[in-house]
Design a protein around this motif. Structure first.
Motif, PDB file in Angstrom:
ATOM      1  N   SER A 143       0.500  -1.226  -0.291  1.00  0.00           N
ATOM      2  CA  SER A 143       0.115   0.300  -0.003  1.00  0.00           C
ATOM      3  C   SER A 143       1.042   1.470  -0.096  1.00  0.00           C
ATOM      4  O   SER A 143       2.179   1.599   1.037  1.00  0.00           O
ATOM      5  CB  SER A 143      -1.143  -0.107   1.235  1.00  0.00           C
ATOM      6  OG  SER A 143      -1.488   0.880   1.125  1.00  0.00           O
ATOM      7  N   THR A 144       0.509   2.036  -1.152  1.00  0.00           N
ATOM      8  CA  THR A 144       1.154   3.513  -0.321  1.00  0.00           C
ATOM      9  C   THR A 144       0.471   4.350  -0.424  1.00  0.00           C
ATOM     10  O   THR A 144       1.505   5.364  -0.295  1.00  0.00           O
ATOM     11  CB  THR A 144       1.648   4.032  -2.784  1.00  0.00           C
ATOM     12  OG1 THR A 144       0.344   4.027  -3.560  1.00  0.00           O
ATOM     13  CG2 THR A 144       2.739   2.649  -2.619  1.00  0.00           C
ATOM     14  N   LEU A 158      -1.417  -1.021  11.954  1.00  0.00           N
ATOM     15  CA  LEU A 158      -2.606  -2.309  11.867  1.00  0.00           C
ATOM     16  C   LEU A 158      -3.176  -2.442  10.314  1.00  0.00           C
ATOM     17  O   LEU A 158      -2.547  -1.474   9.732  1.00  0.00           O
ATOM     18  CB  LEU A 158      -4.003  -1.446  12.069  1.00  0.00           C
ATOM     19  CG  LEU A 158      -3.905  -1.515  14.037  1.00  0.00           C
ATOM     20  CD1 LEU A 158      -4.709  -0.678  14.545  1.00  0.00           C
ATOM     21  CD2 LEU A 158      -3.145  -2.801  14.971  1.00  0.00           C
ATOM     22  N   ALA A 159      -2.776  -3.857  10.057  1.00  0.00           N
ATOM     23  CA  ALA A 159      -2.598  -3.772   9.405  1.00  0.00           C
ATOM     24  C   ALA A 159      -4.508  -4.218   8.294  1.00  0.00           C
ATOM     25  O   ALA A 159      -5.228  -5.043   8.706  1.00  0.00           O
ATOM     26  CB  ALA A 159      -1.920  -4.739   8.360  1.00  0.00           C
ATOM     27  N   PHE A 160      -5.254  -4.267   7.017  1.00  0.00           N
ATOM     28  CA  PHE A 160      -5.962  -4.441   6.635  1.00  0.00           C
ATOM     29  C   PHE A 160      -6.480  -5.001   4.973  1.00  0.00           C
ATOM     30  O   PHE A 160      -5.925  -3.706   4.894  1.00  0.00           O
ATOM     31  CB  PHE A 160      -7.611  -3.516   6.630  1.00  0.00           C
ATOM     32  CG  PHE A 160      -9.048  -3.879   6.993  1.00  0.00           C
ATOM     33  CD1 PHE A 160      -9.209  -3.907   7.878  1.00  0.00           C
ATOM     34  CD2 PHE A 160      -8.651  -3.649   5.539  1.00  0.00           C
ATOM     35  CE1 PHE A 160     -10.648  -4.755   7.720  1.00  0.00           C
ATOM     36  CE2 PHE A 160     -10.459  -3.459   5.273  1.00  0.00           C
ATOM     37  CZ  PHE A 160     -11.433  -4.139   6.646  1.00  0.00           C
ATOM     38  N   GLY A 161      -6.229  -6.797   5.300  1.00  0.00           N
ATOM     39  CA  GLY A 161      -6.135  -6.705   3.595  1.00  0.00           C
ATOM     40  C   GLY A 161      -4.717  -6.220   2.595  1.00  0.00           C
ATOM     41  O   GLY A 161      -3.561  -6.219   3.519  1.00  0.00           O
ATOM     42  N   ASN A 162      -4.536  -5.669   2.855  1.00  0.00           N
ATOM     43  CA  ASN A 162      -3.344  -5.206   1.853  1.00  0.00           C
ATOM     44  C   ASN A 162      -2.590  -3.474   1.805  1.00  0.00           C
ATOM     45  O   ASN A 162      -1.867  -2.416   2.066  1.00  0.00           O
ATOM     46  CB  ASN A 162      -3.375  -5.052   0.196  1.00  0.00           C
ATOM     47  CG  ASN A 162      -3.765  -6.195  -0.520  1.00  0.00           C
ATOM     48  OD1 ASN A 162      -2.955  -7.117   0.127  1.00  0.00           O
ATOM     49  ND2 ASN A 162      -4.046  -6.678  -2.149  1.00  0.00           N
ATOM     50  N   GLY A 163      -3.801  -3.291   2.995  1.00  0.00           N
ATOM     51  CA  GLY A 163      -3.899  -1.921   3.938  1.00  0.00           C
ATOM     52  C   GLY A 163      -3.509  -1.924   4.973  1.00  0.00           C
ATOM     53  O   GLY A 163      -3.258  -2.616   4.914  1.00  0.00           O
ATOM     54  N   MET A 164      -2.943  -0.799   5.065  1.00  0.00           N
ATOM     55  CA  MET A 164      -2.785  -0.092   7.113  1.00  0.00           C
ATOM     56  C   MET A 164      -2.470   1.427   6.721  1.00  0.00           C
ATOM     57  O   MET A 164      -2.983   1.932   6.457  1.00  0.00           O
ATOM     58  CB  MET A 164      -1.438  -0.592   6.943  1.00  0.00           C
ATOM     59  CG  MET A 164      -0.171  -0.156   8.174  1.00  0.00           C
ATOM     60  SD  MET A 164       1.370  -0.551   7.884  1.00  0.00           S
ATOM     61  CE  MET A 164       1.897  -2.506   7.719  1.00  0.00           C
TER      62      MET A 164
END
Length: 140
Positions: free
Chosen positions: A10-11, A52-58
């Motif tokens: 994630s960018t 904290l990660a959520f799928g491919n995001g954070m």
């Protein structure tokens, strides 16, 4: 030619501050399904930094500190409950997340519904007033 890295997960990583960051981390993980990637606690129990990660995001978050950067941010309660930004999280089953949020006492501000542009979503506040929208619409 773009200089934005494409190999990273994630960018774009939202950063939040919480008065009770340890409780916020627990709540976000238990209710919304975030996963702790890194939590750095200070000796007094406050959170220096958390990922904290959520799928491919954070998201990244910390306790509220009186620092140069910290003074640039305000909490929703300081703005009459308003938020200047919010997060949209793509989920497979918005109804399931909605049910967990309701069961946990989240304040639902926009109830779950099908959107004209596609997808199904709802918007709620976490215990400290930050806005979160969960939906099935995937713009990618």
């Amino acid at each position: 030619m773009s200089t934005i890295p494409k190999a990273t997960r994630s960018t774009l990583i939202p950063c939040l501050r919480y008065r009770d960051a340890p409780a916020a981390i627990d709540w976000l993980c238990e209710v919304f399904g975030f996963e702790r990637e890194l939590v750095v606690a200070n000796d007094d129990g406050s959170i220096a930094h958390a990922q904290l990660a959520f799928g491919n995001g954070m998201i990244m978050l910390s306790s509220i500190f009186d620092t140069e950067f910290g003074r640039l941010m305000k909490q929703p309660e300081e703005l009459g409950g308003a938020n200047t930004q919010s997060c949209y999280l793509i989920v497979e089953d918005a109804d399931r997340v909605h049910a967990r949020a309701v069961a946990a006492g989240a304040h639902i501000v926009l109830d779950i519904k099908d959107q004209e542009y596609g997808g199904r979503d709802f918007t709620c506040r976490d215990p400290e007033g930050h806005l979160w929208t969960f939906g099935t619409y995937d713009p990618w």
